[in-house]
Design an enzyme around this catalytic site. Structure first.
Site, PDB file in Angstrom:
ATOM      1  N   LYS A 133       0.834  -1.213   0.000  1.00  0.00           N
ATOM      2  CA  LYS A 133       0.000   0.000   0.000  1.00  0.00           C
ATOM      3  C   LYS A 133       0.869   1.263   0.000  1.00  0.00           C
ATOM      4  O   LYS A 133       0.651   2.201  -0.772  1.00  0.00           O
ATOM      5  CB  LYS A 133      -0.902  -0.007   1.240  1.00  0.00           C
ATOM      6  CG  LYS A 133      -1.632   1.273   1.494  1.00  0.00           C
ATOM      7  CD  LYS A 133      -2.699   1.493   0.466  1.00  0.00           C
ATOM      8  CE  LYS A 133      -3.257   2.895   0.523  1.00  0.00           C
ATOM      9  NZ  LYS A 133      -4.330   3.099  -0.414  1.00  0.00           N
ATOM     10  N   CYS A 175      -3.731  10.852   1.312  1.00  0.00           N
ATOM     11  CA  CYS A 175      -3.057   9.569   1.074  1.00  0.00           C
ATOM     12  C   CYS A 175      -1.663   9.778   0.525  1.00  0.00           C
ATOM     13  O   CYS A 175      -0.673   9.440   1.159  1.00  0.00           O
ATOM     14  CB  CYS A 175      -3.871   8.749   0.078  1.00  0.00           C
ATOM     15  SG  CYS A 175      -5.568   8.560   0.585  1.00  0.00           S
TER      16      CYS A 175
HETATM   17  N1  SAJ Z   1      -1.625  14.948  -8.914  1.00  0.00           N
HETATM   18  C1  SAJ Z   1      -0.747  15.732  -9.665  1.00  0.00           C
HETATM   19  N2  SAJ Z   1      -0.365  15.278 -10.896  1.00  0.00           N
HETATM   20  C2  SAJ Z   1      -0.821  14.089 -11.391  1.00  0.00           C
HETATM   21  C3  SAJ Z   1      -1.694  13.293 -10.619  1.00  0.00           C
HETATM   22  C4  SAJ Z   1      -2.081  13.754  -9.373  1.00  0.00           C
HETATM   23  O1  SAJ Z   1      -0.324  16.822  -9.259  1.00  0.00           O
HETATM   24  O2  SAJ Z   1      -0.442  13.760 -12.526  1.00  0.00           O
HETATM   25  C5  SAJ Z   1      -2.041  15.425  -7.581  1.00  0.00           C
HETATM   26  C6  SAJ Z   1      -3.549  15.671  -7.461  1.00  0.00           C
HETATM   27  O3  SAJ Z   1      -3.903  16.925  -7.984  1.00  0.00           O
HETATM   28  C7  SAJ Z   1      -3.750  15.546  -5.967  1.00  0.00           C
HETATM   29  C8  SAJ Z   1      -2.727  14.491  -5.560  1.00  0.00           C
HETATM   30  O4  SAJ Z   1      -1.795  14.412  -6.628  1.00  0.00           O
HETATM   31  O5  SAJ Z   1      -3.427  16.765  -5.314  1.00  0.00           O
HETATM   32  C9  SAJ Z   1      -3.318  13.118  -5.292  1.00  0.00           C
HETATM   33  O6  SAJ Z   1      -4.313  12.789  -6.253  1.00  0.00           O
HETATM   34  P1  SAJ Z   1      -4.425  11.326  -6.921  1.00  0.00           P
HETATM   35  O7  SAJ Z   1      -5.542  11.341  -7.884  1.00  0.00           O
HETATM   36  O8  SAJ Z   1      -3.102  10.910  -7.436  1.00  0.00           O
HETATM   37  O9  SAJ Z   1      -4.708  10.338  -5.704  1.00  0.00           O
HETATM   38  P2  SAJ Z   1      -5.775  10.238  -4.480  1.00  0.00           P
HETATM   39  O10 SAJ Z   1      -5.093  10.802  -3.274  1.00  0.00           O
HETATM   40  O11 SAJ Z   1      -7.125  10.742  -4.812  1.00  0.00           O
HETATM   41  O12 SAJ Z   1      -5.905   8.624  -4.360  1.00  0.00           O
HETATM   42  C10 SAJ Z   1      -4.732   7.825  -4.213  1.00  0.00           C
HETATM   43  C11 SAJ Z   1      -4.799   6.653  -5.226  1.00  0.00           C
HETATM   44  N3  SAJ Z   1      -3.510   5.979  -5.264  1.00  0.00           N
HETATM   45  C12 SAJ Z   1      -2.851   5.753  -6.431  1.00  0.00           C
HETATM   46  O13 SAJ Z   1      -3.266   6.137  -7.501  1.00  0.00           O
HETATM   47  C13 SAJ Z   1      -1.557   4.998  -6.332  1.00  0.00           C
HETATM   48  C14 SAJ Z   1      -5.909   5.699  -4.808  1.00  0.00           C
HETATM   49  O14 SAJ Z   1      -5.927   4.552  -5.649  1.00  0.00           O
HETATM   50  C15 SAJ Z   1      -5.711   5.269  -3.343  1.00  0.00           C
HETATM   51  O15 SAJ Z   1      -6.753   4.379  -2.916  1.00  0.00           O
HETATM   52  C16 SAJ Z   1      -5.747   6.507  -2.484  1.00  0.00           C
HETATM   53  O16 SAJ Z   1      -4.647   7.361  -2.879  1.00  0.00           O
HETATM   54  C17 SAJ Z   1      -5.602   6.088  -1.029  1.00  0.00           C
HETATM   55  O17 SAJ Z   1      -6.628   6.075  -0.305  1.00  0.00           O
HETATM   56  O18 SAJ Z   1      -4.504   5.677  -0.623  1.00  0.00           O
END
Ligand code: SAJ
Length: 413
Positions: free
Chosen positions: A211, A265
């Site tokens: 995780k 997360c």
């Molecule tokens: N972000 C960027 N650039 C990107 C992608 C995301 O700046 O290219 C930023 C987003 O704007 C945001 C942050 O990263 O601020 C996180 O967003 P996210 O969509 O990457 O992830 P979360 O936090 O919504 O969900 C993540 C997911 N983990 C992965 O993709 C590895 C989800 O599957 C998990 O279940 C979740 O964390 C969790 O609960 O751990």
């Protein structure tokens, strides 16, 4: 095999999981310390925002398969999904897991299964087994007795994306790590009740690390994109075009830069690795620093633009932690707005189409006002694009003319 299952923690993960089990006609007792959440669920309603969840909860409650309470009751299996934040020094705080374990200990009976779902530092599942053992010396646990233990204990992390929880809960593969093989097998049998994807067996420590690895992988990759954006500013190169071009390579897939990394997360979990192995986790630690530094970098850019103006109006577009959601938790956009407001360089027009009032963290600044996107763009001298909500793509570029634009998300590139 599992007549009654108890879900400890009815938040963003616990409630959908409880509802999904109940929808498969398992009797589910949901437990939460939040009386409001318990009352809302018992009315067949939900206290969180998640598409499709309301219908499933309403059906499960009205058919009598789901019931919520504040006090644990006996069950055949207990799933724990409580928060694991970090403390001020980035050290993981597992006190909610400890409290949850101690709260179920009195109702445990021989043959029960206990599964931890909360994102946790490596070793927490074994630690939980020890807490349970200390509270119930009359029962045996797998950390002492291995396969012959009275109680089975396993770790199974959630991986669902907020906004797609109902679909992903059923369709994402799950990694399931028992303290013993029997613990894993029983946990897999439980998840197979509602999961249509693979349930892959490992041990508890590997599942815990898996995780943390998934979210650290994403954090490191976003840090790479964020660092590129800063390098490109210096070299006068359009980072969005650069990434698009590089991604044409068959083995390159760079993520998108932004104002920083938010949510509860990705910005948190890598610290659980760093705190256990600070000497070894150098790249993971640096990635956290790069991403945590990005809001400050954005603020510096705004301050530099503002220094050439008198009392500028600054429009900040978006407050959520990512596009098209209303979730403001750990949002880098909020941090940017807070930092800017603290500098007192002008008037800030904050825009967030998914909320009606400014969050508490921004209300104590006199120089921040929540307005519509149209009003903000019309009156601003400086426009800072912070969240690429779909609605912002509709803003006509001609409206930006004569304004200083800082686009952290590449919406207008
Ligand atoms: N972000 C960027 N650039 C990107 C992608 C995301 O700046 O290219 C930023 C987003 O704007 C945001 C942050 O990263 O601020 C996180 O967003 P996210 O969509 O990457 O992830 P979360 O936090 O919504 O969900 C993540 C997911 N983990 C992965 O993709 C590895 C989800 O599957 C998990 O279940 C979740 O964390 C969790 O609960 O751990």
């Amino acid at each position: 095999m599992f007549d009654t299952v108890s879900m400890i923690g009815l938040g963003y993960i616990g409630l959908p999981t409880a509802a999904m089990l109940a929808s498969r006609k398992i009797r589910v007792i949901g437990v939460d310390i939040n009386q409001h959440a318990v009352d809302t669920i018992n009315k067949g309603e939900i206290h969180i925002v998640e598409p499709e969840l309301d219908i499933i909860v309403s059906a499960a409650v009205s058919q009598g398969y789901l019931r919520a309470t504040t006090r644990p009751e006996p069950a055949d299996a207990f799933l724990i999904a409580v928060p694991t934040p970090f403390m001020g020094d980035h050290e993981p705080d597992v006190r909610y897991v400890e409290a949850a374990a101690k709260s179920i200990a009195p109702v445990l009976k021989k043959g029960d299964l206990v599964i931890l779902e909360s994102t946790s530092p490596v070793g927490t599942t074994e630690q939980m087994s020890e807490w349970l053992g200390q509270a119930r010396p009359d029962l045996t646990f797998p950390h002492q007795k291995g396969e012959g233990a009275d109680i089975n204990v396993a770790y199974c992390p959630e991986r669902v994306l907020p906004g797609k929880v109902v679909h992903e809960l059923v369709n994402n593969d799950r990694v399931i790590g028992g303290i013993t093989d029997k613990c894993s097998a029983r946990a897999i049998a439980l998840y197979k009740i509602f999961i249509e994807a693979n349930c892959i067996k490992t041990n508890a420590r590997t599942a815990e690390m898996c995780k943390l690895t998934e979210n650290s992988f994403r954090d490191v990759n976003i840090a790479f994109a964020n660092e590129l954006s800063i390098i490109c500013d210096k070299l006068d190169i359009n980072v969005w075009e650069l990434i698009k071009l590089a991604n044409h390579h068959p083995r390159v897939s760079i993520l998108q830069p932004g104002p920083g990394v938010g949510g509860h997360c990705i910005a948190v979990d890598p610290w659980f690795i760093v705190s256990k192995t600070p000497q070894q986790a150098r790249l993971i630690h640096t990635a956290r620093q790069v991403n945590d530094g990005k809001p400050h970098y954005v603020v510096e850019k705004v301050l530099s633009a503002a220094s050439t103006m008198t009392n500028p109006v600054i429009a900040c577009l978006g407050l959520a932690f990512k596009p098209d959601i209303d979730d403001l938790r750990e949002s880098p956009a909020i941090e940017v707005v807070q930092l800017l407001a603290g500098h007192n360089i002008g008037h800030i027009l904050a825009v967030e189409p998914h909320i009606e009032n400014l969050p508490l963290s921004l209300t104590n600044f006199a120089n921040i006002e929540l307005v519509s996107a149209e009003a903000a763009v019309q009156h601003a001298d400086i426009i800072v694009m912070l969240v690429s909500h779909q609605v912002f793509y509709a803003i006509n570029r001609s409206q930006l003319q004569g304004k200083y634009v800082i686009d952290t998300r590449g919406v207008w590139q």
